[in-house]
Design an enzyme around this catalytic site. Structure first.
Site, PDB file in Angstrom:
ATOM      1  N   GLU A 169       0.832  -1.219   0.000  1.00  0.00           N
ATOM      2  CA  GLU A 169       0.000   0.000   0.000  1.00  0.00           C
ATOM      3  C   GLU A 169       0.865   1.267   0.000  1.00  0.00           C
ATOM      4  OE1 GLU A 169      -4.085  -1.560   2.045  1.00  0.00           O
ATOM      5  OE2 GLU A 169      -2.762  -0.445   3.342  1.00  0.00           O
ATOM      6  N   GLU A 361      -5.605  -8.130  -1.245  1.00  0.00           N
ATOM      7  CA  GLU A 361      -6.229  -7.932   0.073  1.00  0.00           C
ATOM      8  C   GLU A 361      -7.678  -7.565  -0.118  1.00  0.00           C
ATOM      9  OE1 GLU A 361      -4.669  -5.370   3.161  1.00  0.00           O
ATOM     10  OE2 GLU A 361      -2.614  -5.831   2.578  1.00  0.00           O
TER      11      GLU A 361
HETATM   12  C1  BGP Z   1      -4.293  -2.929   4.988  1.00  0.00           C
HETATM   13  C2  BGP Z   1      -2.952  -3.475   5.379  1.00  0.00           C
HETATM   14  C3  BGP Z   1      -2.957  -4.739   6.168  1.00  0.00           C
HETATM   15  C4  BGP Z   1      -4.184  -4.859   7.003  1.00  0.00           C
HETATM   16  C5  BGP Z   1      -5.469  -4.517   6.360  1.00  0.00           C
HETATM   17  C6  BGP Z   1      -6.668  -4.483   7.255  1.00  0.00           C
HETATM   18  O1  BGP Z   1      -4.283  -1.545   5.087  1.00  0.00           O
HETATM   19  O2  BGP Z   1      -2.142  -3.691   4.259  1.00  0.00           O
HETATM   20  O3  BGP Z   1      -1.757  -4.887   6.827  1.00  0.00           O
HETATM   21  O4  BGP Z   1      -4.102  -5.245   8.248  1.00  0.00           O
HETATM   22  O5  BGP Z   1      -5.380  -3.268   5.733  1.00  0.00           O
HETATM   23  O6  BGP Z   1      -6.571  -3.406   8.142  1.00  0.00           O
HETATM   24  P1  BGP Z   1      -6.750  -3.566   9.690  1.00  0.00           P
HETATM   25  O7  BGP Z   1      -5.794  -4.620  10.091  1.00  0.00           O
HETATM   26  O8  BGP Z   1      -6.453  -2.250  10.272  1.00  0.00           O
HETATM   27  O9  BGP Z   1      -8.160  -3.977   9.885  1.00  0.00           O
END
Ligand code: BGP
Length: 466
Positions: A169, A361
């Site tokens: 990201e 993701e």
């Molecule tokens: C993205 C990241 C991840 C992640 C996911 C979910 O921004 O790349 O590392 O964890 O989001 O976010 P969160 O864990 O804050 O729910």
């Protein structure tokens, strides 16, 4: 219809699963001093309330975990290498052999189960030393340290790993300069010129990694990784439409540069109008021409933009955020759910670049209830997660039917892990439940949720049965 070559799987990051934060020579990473994610300031030292210090103990349980993922028929497993295991401080000449050996074992285990690793080189885990002594990516020297690190791992894992992502990201540095760019200067004190200089360094480093990778092994497929987020105009007022476009430019410049190899015109204008100066070193423009093989991205939310200052109120959401959409519902953490946004973003990216896409993701962070399964064990009835994933996969299939080339899909947090923005266990994404709680208690035992069996079927039928 999903193509036969479609890579089904799940995604994780080292700092959110491994634990063992000081084992086998690992140095501290910025995550070790971020006990509560981005919501509170970093600490001076690692503190006991930092759940990531233990994570889900993947460092010691990787065999059991990869076997579980293989049980769902995973074809791909996205994970990251903790830079601070390989170069504990980040600026050493020689790597830490014990760190390298760990990932050898992980990749060998993937291979044993026929799972292709998809490896993020830097996932929010810059060595802490680089943050404290160099101010992270603000400093040009990071390009050399990163180049040394990627050269080391490319050479070491050549033949074991084919798919690589340069920075997780990468555009999230706009809002999270410490977590995303290892920049120790506080956000309030960080000038826009310094921020964009850091971004430039990362973009050059990313292109350099692509160059180095292709030289080491022409078979490597190297992608950028973008936090994708459709930005809709809040109304059809042309002023809102233009505002949405301008907001989108702030993110799309990252993809533009990765795919086209140069700064887009709108960005030059933005930099000029905001008196932001970026220093290009000799050769930078040439290096940027090393463009990526594919575009990967995370997708969780869409947002809106408006030119009306009274309505321009930021809602909850992932790291970038925006104005909430009145037509959408949100998760328990306030992230608005928009499956159609996935079809939309896929089409937008494909129309613009004609590069293969990889959804690396996507998922629902929710509170799960562990219950007896009637067979002497425990499970989670997570139909809400199944619904979320099904709706997104249906839209992904629509995009594929629209003609978009999609390489694969890795559901985020396929095994429960510590969340990134709030650093808690309670916000779960997995198909596999991990018995660990926000207060650090729990046996760390793993349990299959209902979604485990659902996803297994999806993979088995290549998306025909959802
Ligand atoms: C993205 C990241 C991840 C992640 C996911 C979910 O921004 O790349 O590392 O964890 O989001 O976010 P969160 O864990 O804050 O729910």
């Amino acid at each position: 219809m999903f193509p036969n070559t479609f890579l089904w799987g799940g995604a994780t990051a080292a700092n959110q699963i491994e634990g063992a934060y000081l084992e086998d020579g690992k140095g501290l990473s910025i995550q070790d001093v971020m006990p509560h994610g981005i919501k509170t300031p970093r600490t001076a030292e690692p503190t006991e309330d930092n759940l990531k210090l233990v994570g889900i103990d993947f460092y010691h349980r990787y065999e059991e975990d990869i076997k579980l993922l293989a049980g769902m028929g995973f074809k791909v497993f996205r994970l990251s290498i903790a830079w601070s295991r390989i170069f504990p401080k980040g600026d050493e000449e020689q790597p830490n052999e014990a760190g390298l050996a760990f990932y050898d074992k992980v990749f060998d285990t993937c291979k044993k189960y026929g799972i292709e690793p998809l490896v993020t080189l830097s996932h929010y885990e810059t060595p802490l030393y680089l943050a404290e002594h160099y101010d992270g990516w603000k400093n040009r020297k990071l390009i050399d340290f990163y180049a040394r690190y990627v050269t080391t791992v490319f050479n070491r894992y050549k033949g074991k790993v084919k798919y690589w992502l340069t920075f997780n990201e990468i555009n999230s540095i706009l809002n999270s300069p410490f977590m995303s760019g290892g920049i120790n200067t506080s956000m309030e004190e960080l000038s826009q010129s310094d921020l964009y200089q850091a971004i430039h360094h990362e973009l050059v480093a990313s292109a350099l990694a692509t160059k180095i990778g292709h030289e080491i092994d022409p078979e490597f497929k190297i992608g950028c990784m973008i936090l994708s987020m459709p930005i809709y105009p809040l109304s059809c007022d042309p002023k809102d439409v233009i505002k949405a476009m301008e907001e989108d430019h702030k993110n799309s410049m990252f993809t533009d540069i990765h795919v086209r190899g140069y700064y887009p015109g709108y960005m030059k204008r933005y930099l000029k109008e905001n008196s932001i100066e970026i220093e290009f070193a000799e050769g930078d423009a040439e290096i940027l021409k090393n463009t990526v093989d594919f575009i990967s991205f995370s997708y969780y939310v869409s947002v809106c933009a408006t030119a009306d200052p009274e309505k321009n109120i930021r809602g909850e959401g992932n790291l970038l955020g925006g104005v909430p959409n009145p037509y959408l519902k949100a998760s328990e953490w306030g992230w608005q759910i928009d499956p159609r946004g996935l079809r939309y973003i896929c089409n937008m990216l494909w129309d613009k670049y004609q590069k293969p896409l990889f959804v690396v993701e996507n998922g629902l962070g929710a509170v799960d209830q562990l219950v007896e399964d009637g067979k002497g064990s425990y499970t989670v009835h997570d139909d809400y997660r199944i619904d979320y994933l099904r709706e997104h996969l249906k839209q992904l299939e629509e995009a594929i039917d629209d003609g978009v080339e999609v390489m694969g899909y890795t559901a985020w947090g396929c095994i429960d892990l510590v969340s990134a923005s709030t650093a808690e266990m309670k916000k779960r994404y997995g198909f596999v439940y991990v018995d660990r709680n926000n207060d650090g208690t729990g046996s760390l035992k793993r349990y299959k949720k209902d979604s485990f069996y659902w996803y297994k079927k999806v993979i088995e039928t290549n998306g025909e049965v959802m």
